[in-house]
Scaffold this active site. Sequence first.
Site, PDB file in Angstrom:
ATOM      1  N   LYS A   9       0.837  -1.202   0.000  1.00 20.67           N
ATOM      2  CA  LYS A   9       0.000   0.000   0.000  1.00 20.67           C
ATOM      3  C   LYS A   9       0.880   1.263   0.000  1.00 20.67           C
ATOM      4  O   LYS A   9       2.099   1.186   0.222  1.00 20.67           O
ATOM      5  CB  LYS A   9      -0.932  -0.052   1.219  1.00 20.67           C
ATOM      6  CG  LYS A   9      -1.946  -1.218   1.160  1.00 20.67           C
ATOM      7  CD  LYS A   9      -2.911  -1.182   2.341  1.00 20.67           C
ATOM      8  CE  LYS A   9      -3.941  -2.291   2.252  1.00 20.67           C
ATOM      9  NZ  LYS A   9      -4.956  -2.214   3.357  1.00 20.67           N
ATOM     10  N   TYR A  49     -12.361  -1.721  -3.880  1.00 17.40           N
ATOM     11  CA  TYR A  49     -12.862  -1.903  -2.507  1.00 17.40           C
ATOM     12  C   TYR A  49     -14.390  -1.817  -2.435  1.00 17.40           C
ATOM     13  O   TYR A  49     -14.940  -1.538  -1.359  1.00 17.40           O
ATOM     14  CB  TYR A  49     -12.216  -0.884  -1.569  1.00 17.40           C
ATOM     15  CG  TYR A  49     -10.820  -1.278  -1.120  1.00 17.40           C
ATOM     16  CD1 TYR A  49     -10.609  -2.414  -0.333  1.00 17.40           C
ATOM     17  CD2 TYR A  49      -9.708  -0.521  -1.453  1.00 17.40           C
ATOM     18  CE1 TYR A  49      -9.334  -2.785   0.095  1.00 17.40           C
ATOM     19  CE2 TYR A  49      -8.422  -0.878  -1.024  1.00 17.40           C
ATOM     20  CZ  TYR A  49      -8.255  -2.008  -0.255  1.00 17.40           C
ATOM     21  OH  TYR A  49      -6.996  -2.377   0.170  1.00 17.40           O
ATOM     22  N   ASN A 112      -2.078  -0.254   7.082  1.00 16.09           N
ATOM     23  CA  ASN A 112      -1.537  -1.558   7.493  1.00 16.09           C
ATOM     24  C   ASN A 112      -0.637  -2.189   6.418  1.00 16.09           C
ATOM     25  O   ASN A 112      -0.465  -3.402   6.372  1.00 16.09           O
ATOM     26  CB  ASN A 112      -2.680  -2.483   7.919  1.00 16.09           C
ATOM     27  CG  ASN A 112      -3.710  -2.666   6.813  1.00 16.09           C
ATOM     28  OD1 ASN A 112      -3.516  -2.204   5.682  1.00 16.09           O
ATOM     29  ND2 ASN A 112      -4.796  -3.346   7.127  1.00 16.09           N
ATOM     30  N   HIS A 115      -1.980  -5.565   1.369  1.00 13.42           N
ATOM     31  CA  HIS A 115      -3.292  -6.167   1.084  1.00 13.42           C
ATOM     32  C   HIS A 115      -3.073  -7.591   0.615  1.00 13.42           C
ATOM     33  O   HIS A 115      -2.087  -7.891  -0.052  1.00 13.42           O
ATOM     34  CB  HIS A 115      -4.006  -5.383  -0.033  1.00 13.42           C
ATOM     35  CG  HIS A 115      -5.189  -6.111  -0.601  1.00 13.42           C
ATOM     36  ND1 HIS A 115      -6.448  -6.026  -0.037  1.00 13.42           N
ATOM     37  CD2 HIS A 115      -5.294  -6.994  -1.632  1.00 13.42           C
ATOM     38  CE1 HIS A 115      -7.279  -6.814  -0.721  1.00 13.42           C
ATOM     39  NE2 HIS A 115      -6.605  -7.404  -1.690  1.00 13.42           N
ATOM     40  N   GLU A 126      -9.451 -10.263  -8.165  1.00 13.38           N
ATOM     41  CA  GLU A 126      -8.524  -9.170  -7.850  1.00 13.38           C
ATOM     42  C   GLU A 126      -7.297  -9.190  -8.761  1.00 13.38           C
ATOM     43  O   GLU A 126      -6.797  -8.138  -9.156  1.00 13.38           O
ATOM     44  CB  GLU A 126      -8.104  -9.252  -6.383  1.00 13.38           C
ATOM     45  CG  GLU A 126      -9.262  -8.924  -5.435  1.00 13.38           C
ATOM     46  CD  GLU A 126      -8.850  -8.852  -3.972  1.00 13.38           C
ATOM     47  OE1 GLU A 126      -9.712  -8.511  -3.147  1.00 13.38           O
ATOM     48  OE2 GLU A 126      -7.672  -9.144  -3.645  1.00 13.38           O
TER      49      GLU A 126
HETATM   50  P1  IDP Z   1      -8.111  -7.004   5.176  1.00 16.12           P
HETATM   51  O1  IDP Z   1      -7.273  -6.015   4.399  1.00 16.12           O
HETATM   52  O2  IDP Z   1      -7.367  -7.579   6.352  1.00 16.12           O
HETATM   53  O3  IDP Z   1      -8.754  -8.064   4.310  1.00 16.12           O
HETATM   54  P2  IDP Z   1     -10.722  -5.717   5.253  1.00 16.12           P
HETATM   55  O4  IDP Z   1     -11.735  -5.879   6.351  1.00 16.12           O
HETATM   56  O5  IDP Z   1     -10.993  -6.375   3.955  1.00 16.12           O
HETATM   57  O6  IDP Z   1      -9.308  -6.161   5.844  1.00 16.12           O
HETATM   58  O7  IDP Z   1     -10.541  -4.144   5.042  1.00 16.12           O
HETATM   59  C1  IDP Z   1      -9.867  -3.635   3.909  1.00 16.12           C
HETATM   60  C2  IDP Z   1      -8.959  -2.518   4.348  1.00 16.12           C
HETATM   61  O8  IDP Z   1      -9.750  -1.431   4.865  1.00 16.12           O
HETATM   62  C3  IDP Z   1      -8.005  -2.862   5.512  1.00 16.12           C
HETATM   63  O9  IDP Z   1      -6.850  -3.528   5.097  1.00 16.12           O
HETATM   64  C4  IDP Z   1      -7.722  -1.490   6.089  1.00 16.12           C
HETATM   65  O10 IDP Z   1      -6.761  -0.774   5.302  1.00 16.12           O
HETATM   66  C5  IDP Z   1      -9.080  -0.819   5.957  1.00 16.12           C
HETATM   67  N1  IDP Z   1      -9.906  -0.998   7.157  1.00 16.12           N
HETATM   68  C6  IDP Z   1     -10.570  -2.113   7.537  1.00 16.12           C
HETATM   69  N2  IDP Z   1     -11.237  -1.929   8.698  1.00 16.12           N
HETATM   70  C7  IDP Z   1     -10.999  -0.641   9.056  1.00 16.12           C
HETATM   71  C8  IDP Z   1     -11.410   0.177  10.171  1.00 16.12           C
HETATM   72  O11 IDP Z   1     -12.139  -0.264  11.056  1.00 16.12           O
HETATM   73  N3  IDP Z   1     -10.933   1.455  10.186  1.00 16.12           N
HETATM   74  C9  IDP Z   1     -10.128   1.980   9.212  1.00 16.12           C
HETATM   75  N4  IDP Z   1      -9.736   1.240   8.160  1.00 16.12           N
HETATM   76  C10 IDP Z   1     -10.139  -0.045   8.071  1.00 16.12           C
HETATM   77 MG    MG Z   2     -10.182  -7.891   2.806  1.00 20.78          MG
END
Ligand code: IDP
Ligand code: MG
Length: 140
Positions: A9, A49, A112, A115, A126
């Site tokens: 990212k 997304y 984080n 992805h 994807e």
């Molecule tokens: P993942 O990346 O671990 O699969 P997902 O639930 O698919 O997690 O969420 C996609 C992305 O959205 C996350 O990697 C993160 O960057 C962001 N995200 C997910 N949940 C939150 C939140 O509660 N607050 C802010 N950003 C979030």
């Molecule tokens: Mg996800």
Amino acid sequence: MANTLGIIKPDGVRRKLVGKIISRIETAGLIIRGLRVLKLSRSEAEKFYAVHEGKPFFNSLVDFMTSGPIVVMVIGGHGAVERWRDLMGATDPAKSRYNTLRREFGTSVEKNVVHGSDAEDTAKVEISFFFKEKDILPKE
Ligand code: IDP
Ligand code: MG
């Protein structure tokens, strides 16, 4: 043999973690089968997304994902989807296990660093979002 989609990212690229992250993928025995550097447009990020549309973090996530270049990768190997998710760690870096990329390099639940697709069927969708078949190394 499976393929999954990995993304470094904008926070990871900005902080010059590309080499370290790719090194961890290779050390784990996974194979880089496709690799591109690009910057997502707003509409591309919203489409990628789309599953999160309407969630409170959606707009901020799109802002973040379009804030700079990303590295997209086709990551291959036996059980690649699960193995790449294991190497990444949980969504929230604070809740990720030690020795995971998000635990080591993530700074918030949003920022984080990486992805990964969550299943083989979503991985196919994807991967095709970013790669033409001819630009992916064939599975041996
Ligand atoms: P993942 O990346 O671990 O699969 P997902 O639930 O698919 O997690 O969420 C996609 C992305 O959205 C996350 O990697 C993160 O960057 C962001 N995200 C997910 N949940 C939150 C939140 O509660 N607050 C802010 N950003 C979030
Ligand atoms: Mg996800």
